[in-house]
Each structure stands twice: as C-alpha cells, then as structure tokens.
Design a protein around this motif. Structure first.
Motif, PDB file in Angstrom:
ATOM      1  N   VAL A  33       0.855  -1.192   0.000  1.00  0.00           N
ATOM      2  CA  VAL A  33       0.000   0.000   0.000  1.00  0.00           C
ATOM      3  C   VAL A  33       0.887   1.238   0.000  1.00  0.00           C
ATOM      4  CG1 VAL A  33      -1.831   1.233   1.200  1.00  0.00           C
ATOM      5  CG2 VAL A  33      -1.770  -1.271   1.266  1.00  0.00           C
ATOM      6  N   SER A  34       0.700   2.108  -0.986  1.00  0.00           N
ATOM      7  CA  SER A  34       1.565   3.281  -1.121  1.00  0.00           C
ATOM      8  C   SER A  34       0.883   4.590  -0.749  1.00  0.00           C
ATOM      9  CB  SER A  34       2.082   3.386  -2.565  1.00  0.00           C
ATOM     10  OG  SER A  34       1.003   3.500  -3.485  1.00  0.00           O
ATOM     11  N   ARG A  35      -0.449   4.577  -0.634  1.00  0.00           N
ATOM     12  CA  ARG A  35      -1.194   5.781  -0.251  1.00  0.00           C
ATOM     13  C   ARG A  35      -2.294   5.383   0.728  1.00  0.00           C
ATOM     14  NH1 ARG A  35      -0.938   9.623  -4.551  1.00  0.00           N
ATOM     15  NH2 ARG A  35       1.233   9.667  -5.245  1.00  0.00           N
ATOM     16  N   PRO A  36      -2.709   6.298   1.603  1.00  0.00           N
ATOM     17  CA  PRO A  36      -3.862   5.997   2.462  1.00  0.00           C
ATOM     18  C   PRO A  36      -5.096   5.717   1.608  1.00  0.00           C
ATOM     19  CG  PRO A  36      -2.677   7.920   3.279  1.00  0.00           C
ATOM     20  CD  PRO A  36      -2.082   7.592   1.941  1.00  0.00           C
ATOM     21  N   TRP A  44     -13.158   0.207  -0.685  1.00  0.00           N
ATOM     22  CA  TRP A  44     -11.988   1.038  -0.453  1.00  0.00           C
ATOM     23  C   TRP A  44     -11.145   1.046  -1.720  1.00  0.00           C
ATOM     24  CZ3 TRP A  44     -12.278   3.941   3.608  1.00  0.00           C
ATOM     25  CH2 TRP A  44     -12.901   3.489   4.775  1.00  0.00           C
ATOM     26  N   ILE A  45     -10.622   2.211  -2.073  1.00  0.00           N
ATOM     27  CA  ILE A  45      -9.759   2.337  -3.243  1.00  0.00           C
ATOM     28  C   ILE A  45      -8.334   2.512  -2.735  1.00  0.00           C
ATOM     29  CG2 ILE A  45      -9.309   3.592  -5.366  1.00  0.00           C
ATOM     30  CD1 ILE A  45     -12.202   4.598  -5.243  1.00  0.00           C
ATOM     31  N   VAL A  46      -7.494   1.546  -3.023  1.00  0.00           N
ATOM     32  CA  VAL A  46      -6.142   1.508  -2.487  1.00  0.00           C
ATOM     33  C   VAL A  46      -5.148   1.638  -3.628  1.00  0.00           C
ATOM     34  CG1 VAL A  46      -4.477   0.188  -1.127  1.00  0.00           C
ATOM     35  CG2 VAL A  46      -6.931  -0.016  -0.642  1.00  0.00           C
ATOM     36  N   ARG A  47      -4.292   2.663  -3.545  1.00  0.00           N
ATOM     37  CA  ARG A  47      -3.197   2.749  -4.507  1.00  0.00           C
ATOM     38  C   ARG A  47      -2.024   1.934  -3.979  1.00  0.00           C
ATOM     39  NH1 ARG A  47      -0.695   7.915  -7.787  1.00  0.00           N
ATOM     40  NH2 ARG A  47       1.086   6.789  -8.651  1.00  0.00           N
ATOM     41  N   ALA A  48      -1.486   1.057  -4.824  1.00  0.00           N
ATOM     42  CA  ALA A  48      -0.473   0.126  -4.361  1.00  0.00           C
ATOM     43  C   ALA A  48       0.647  -0.016  -5.378  1.00  0.00           C
ATOM     44  CB  ALA A  48      -1.096  -1.250  -4.103  1.00  0.00           C
ATOM     45  N   ASP A  49       1.820  -0.359  -4.879  1.00  0.00           N
ATOM     46  CA  ASP A  49       2.965  -0.707  -5.716  1.00  0.00           C
ATOM     47  C   ASP A  49       3.025  -2.226  -5.815  1.00  0.00           C
ATOM     48  OD1 ASP A  49       3.727   1.960  -6.011  1.00  0.00           O
ATOM     49  OD2 ASP A  49       4.910   1.916  -4.172  1.00  0.00           O
ATOM     50  N   VAL A  50       2.852  -2.741  -7.024  1.00  0.00           N
ATOM     51  CA  VAL A  50       2.913  -4.182  -7.246  1.00  0.00           C
ATOM     52  C   VAL A  50       4.382  -4.587  -7.356  1.00  0.00           C
ATOM     53  CG1 VAL A  50       2.190  -6.089  -8.713  1.00  0.00           C
ATOM     54  CG2 VAL A  50       0.686  -4.106  -8.403  1.00  0.00           C
ATOM     55  N   LEU A  51       4.795  -5.543  -6.520  1.00  0.00           N
ATOM     56  CA  LEU A  51       6.205  -5.933  -6.430  1.00  0.00           C
ATOM     57  C   LEU A  51       6.512  -7.240  -7.145  1.00  0.00           C
ATOM     58  CD1 LEU A  51       6.738  -5.079  -2.643  1.00  0.00           C
ATOM     59  CD2 LEU A  51       7.045  -3.589  -4.629  1.00  0.00           C
ATOM     60  N   ALA A  52       5.546  -8.143  -7.244  1.00  0.00           N
ATOM     61  CA  ALA A  52       5.805  -9.440  -7.865  1.00  0.00           C
ATOM     62  C   ALA A  52       4.513 -10.041  -8.388  1.00  0.00           C
ATOM     63  CB  ALA A  52       6.462 -10.392  -6.861  1.00  0.00           C
ATOM     64  N   LEU A  76      -9.492  -2.025   7.302  1.00  0.00           N
ATOM     65  CA  LEU A  76      -8.919  -0.953   6.504  1.00  0.00           C
ATOM     66  C   LEU A  76      -7.427  -1.180   6.305  1.00  0.00           C
ATOM     67  CD1 LEU A  76      -9.152   1.841   5.150  1.00  0.00           C
ATOM     68  CD2 LEU A  76      -8.715   2.862   7.390  1.00  0.00           C
ATOM     69  N   LEU A  77      -6.987  -1.157   5.055  1.00  0.00           N
ATOM     70  CA  LEU A  77      -5.577  -1.310   4.753  1.00  0.00           C
ATOM     71  C   LEU A  77      -4.830  -0.035   5.129  1.00  0.00           C
ATOM     72  CD1 LEU A  77      -6.917  -3.614   3.112  1.00  0.00           C
ATOM     73  CD2 LEU A  77      -5.189  -3.247   1.366  1.00  0.00           C
ATOM     74  N   VAL A  78      -3.617  -0.202   5.636  1.00  0.00           N
ATOM     75  CA  VAL A  78      -2.823   0.923   6.137  1.00  0.00           C
ATOM     76  C   VAL A  78      -1.639   1.154   5.215  1.00  0.00           C
ATOM     77  CG1 VAL A  78      -1.469   1.781   8.092  1.00  0.00           C
ATOM     78  CG2 VAL A  78      -3.548   0.453   8.500  1.00  0.00           C
ATOM     79  N   ASN A  79      -1.292   2.402   5.039  1.00  0.00           N
ATOM     80  CA  ASN A  79      -0.160   2.779   4.207  1.00  0.00           C
ATOM     81  C   ASN A  79       1.110   2.074   4.682  1.00  0.00           C
ATOM     82  OD1 ASN A  79       1.450   4.041   2.363  1.00  0.00           O
ATOM     83  ND2 ASN A  79       1.438   6.033   3.362  1.00  0.00           N
ATOM     84  N   GLY A  80       1.802   1.382   3.746  1.00  0.00           N
ATOM     85  CA  GLY A  80       3.033   0.688   4.075  1.00  0.00           C
ATOM     86  C   GLY A  80       2.870  -0.803   4.280  1.00  0.00           C
ATOM     87  N   ASN A 122      -9.422 -13.228  -0.414  1.00  0.00           N
ATOM     88  CA  ASN A 122      -8.313 -13.287  -1.376  1.00  0.00           C
ATOM     89  C   ASN A 122      -7.136 -12.419  -0.964  1.00  0.00           C
ATOM     90  OD1 ASN A 122     -10.106 -14.851  -2.728  1.00  0.00           O
ATOM     91  ND2 ASN A 122     -10.041 -13.696  -4.644  1.00  0.00           N
ATOM     92  N   LEU A 123      -7.156 -11.913   0.267  1.00  0.00           N
ATOM     93  CA  LEU A 123      -6.074 -11.067   0.775  1.00  0.00           C
ATOM     94  C   LEU A 123      -5.326 -11.794   1.883  1.00  0.00           C
ATOM     95  CD1 LEU A 123      -7.457  -7.413   1.084  1.00  0.00           C
ATOM     96  CD2 LEU A 123      -5.503  -8.164  -0.274  1.00  0.00           C
ATOM     97  N   LYS A 124      -4.008 -11.736   1.820  1.00  0.00           N
ATOM     98  CA  LYS A 124      -3.167 -12.319   2.865  1.00  0.00           C
ATOM     99  C   LYS A 124      -2.081 -11.309   3.220  1.00  0.00           C
ATOM    100  CE  LYS A 124       0.037 -16.113   3.827  1.00  0.00           C
ATOM    101  NZ  LYS A 124       0.706 -17.333   3.270  1.00  0.00           N
ATOM    102  N   GLN A 125      -2.074 -10.853   4.469  1.00  0.00           N
ATOM    103  CA  GLN A 125      -1.089  -9.859   4.889  1.00  0.00           C
ATOM    104  C   GLN A 125       0.261 -10.524   5.113  1.00  0.00           C
ATOM    105  OE1 GLN A 125      -2.343  -7.372   8.110  1.00  0.00           O
ATOM    106  NE2 GLN A 125      -0.357  -6.373   8.333  1.00  0.00           N
TER     107      GLN A 125
END
Length: 304
Positions: A33-36, A44-52, A76-80, A122-125
């Motif tokens: 997650v790159s933005r709140p 929720w609309i989450v801007r994210a950096d896809v790494l793999a 709620l997903l948190v930045n970082g 479908n989400l795994k932290q």
C-alpha cells in the motif's frame, strides 16, 4: 524544466503503449500500500505498488502501480502494509464510446496502469507498515482523539476528521454526495489552504524569536519547518499538502535568511524540485491549478 516535462510525457506514452505486455497472465501478486485508502461507494480504493507476479508457478519481480479495490466491510488497509492478493491485475480499459473520458490515459499520467478487485478472502497480509509510518499515524491518532473530545459524536466529528487530518474513511457516501451537490466537496480534504493558515499562525506565534538576532532566526526556521512537515506526514503526504509545504518551506528559507529573490524564482524553484522527484505530477490538474493560482497571486496581487 521543459526537458523534465518532455521526458515524463515520453515515458508516460511508452508505458501506456506497453501496459498490456507488462502484465503477463498470473494468478496472484504481491503489493504494498503506497497511499492511504480512499472510500468509494462500495469499496476502499487503495493505490499500491505491485512488487511481484505469480507466473507459471514462480514469482516474477515487477515494478508497477495499480488500484486495488477492497470491500468496505473489511479491515482498513494501512499505508506501508504488504499483502499477497489472489486474483488477476487487469489493464485499465480505454473508452468504448467515442469522445468518452479516457480513464486509461488519465491514470497513465499518474503512473497507474492496472486494477483489481479483491474480496477479503483473497487477501493475505505479509508485513505491517514501517515504524516511521506508524509513528506519524500515532501522532494523527492522538490529534484525532483530542479532536473527538471537543466535538459530539456524529457527522460533524467525521467531517472534522476529513477537514483537518485528511481522514475521510469515516465519512459515509451520502455525506460525500451532499457536499458534492453543494459544490463543496473540496472541503472534505486537507489542501494548501490548511497549510497556509498553519504557516500564518505559526509565523504569528513564533514571530518574537526573530528579535534575537543571534539564534532566533535559526530556532524560528527549525520550529516552523518541523511542524509543517510533521503535519504533512500526519495527513498522509497527499499531493496538495506536499506542494504547499514545499512552497512555504522555500519562502520561509528566503524570508528568515534574508535572501532577496523574486517570488517567481521561489515559485519556479519549488515546482522544479517537485517535478524532479515526480515528473508525472506535471500532468495532474491539481498541480497545474495550484501553481497557476500562486503565480497569478504573485503577478497580480499588487494590482488587486
């Protein structure tokens, strides 16, 4: 500056033309997650950096920005934070109808080329946010606590969270629609006006330090800079706040250390540095309007 703008335009065009080829078929991906997150009508609309990406039973490293949609009824997903998502990233489609708004080009100007909807199952932290981010979130939560102590429970408290701290996830869709219908949706976010008022108030509050010629200017400068950038961190380093804080930082430096430069030079320098860091900001309407408004004030404030 023109060279930076030209290179960013060419890079955006290049990425947009190859967005289909850089997303191979896959069944899972890892993102940070790159933005709140911001709240939509149903997710929720989450801007994210896809790494793999998980391609052919192996992980392939990529560098891609995308939008992840998560149901509202979940955590709620948190930045970082780092997550693994089970699903497919899909390129943002160009318009089907002629003369329709081109969302693919719009998001390409922000460096975003893919999106995905992920149900909670479908989400795994994989990892939590960094300590530095958590520290500023703690400061924001502390400010939120004292703000709630002064306001009654309800919509007013949620609006205050959005106006002063940039926390808009507690606002319901109906409240947002009401403000949008009144043409006042911009109130529900932290903008350059907040930073300007904070800068003005801090200047009045700590102005007496400038009387001490030996060490006063240094203390005055460091205090205001620390508070401005801490506030920017508490609000999530949103683009309007970053632009305003950096511009006021340049102005503060010139004022305190008596560097006699034309305001247009300070305006151009602040914009140049921001474009060096993020060239694609030049194509953001907010960036263009902010700097155009400040330039207009500099050029015409005497006549007005």
């Amino acid at each position: 500056m023109l060279a930076i703008v030209g290179l960013s335009f060419l890079r955006t065009t290049q990425l947009a033309s190859f967005q289909n080829s850089i997303i191979p078929p896959h069944d899972a991906f890892v993102f940070q997650v790159s933005r709140p997150p911001s709240q939509g009508s149903k997710s929720w609309i989450v801007r994210a950096d896809v790494l793999a990406l998980h391609v052919d039973n192996q992980w392939r490293q990529v560098h891609l920005s995308g939008l992840i949609y998560v149901p509202l009824n979940g955590t709620l997903l948190v930045n970082g934070q780092l997550f693994q998502g089970y699903g497919n990233l899909k390129p943002i489609r160009p318009p089907i109808m002629p003369l329709a708004f081109d969302w693919s080009r719009y998001y390409a100007s922000q460096g975003i080329f893919a999106s995905a909807y992920l149900p909670l199952q479908n989400l795994k932290q994989l990892g939590d946010s960094k300590a530095g981010i958590s520290f500023y979130l703690h400061l924001r939560d502390l400010a939120k606590y004292y703000l709630h102590q002064a306001l009654p429970t309800g919509v007013h408290r949620n609006v205050a969270d959005a106006m002063f701290l940039g926390i808009g996830n507690s606002l319901d869709f109906e409240t947002r629609q009401s403000y949008a219908a009144l043409g006042a949706i911009h109130i529900l976010s932290v903008s350059g006006m907040h930073v300007g008022l904070l800068y003005l108030g801090l200047g009045i509050l700590f102005g007496f330090l400038l009387r001490f010629r030996r060490w006063g200017p240094w203390v005055y400068f460091c205090l205001i800079m620390a508070i401005l950038w801490t506030y920017a961190a508490m609000t999530g380093f949103s683009a309007p706040v970053m632009r305003s804080v950096w511009m006021f930082s340049v102005m503060l430096f010139a004022q305190v250390f008596r560097m006699h430069s034309h305001p247009v030079n300070s305006w151009a320098f602040s914009g140049f540095v921001l474009l060096v860091i993020q060239p694609l900001d030049f194509f953001q309407v907010g960036f263009q309007l902010s700097y155009a408004a400040v330039l207009g004030l500099i050029l015409f404030q005497g006549r007005l």
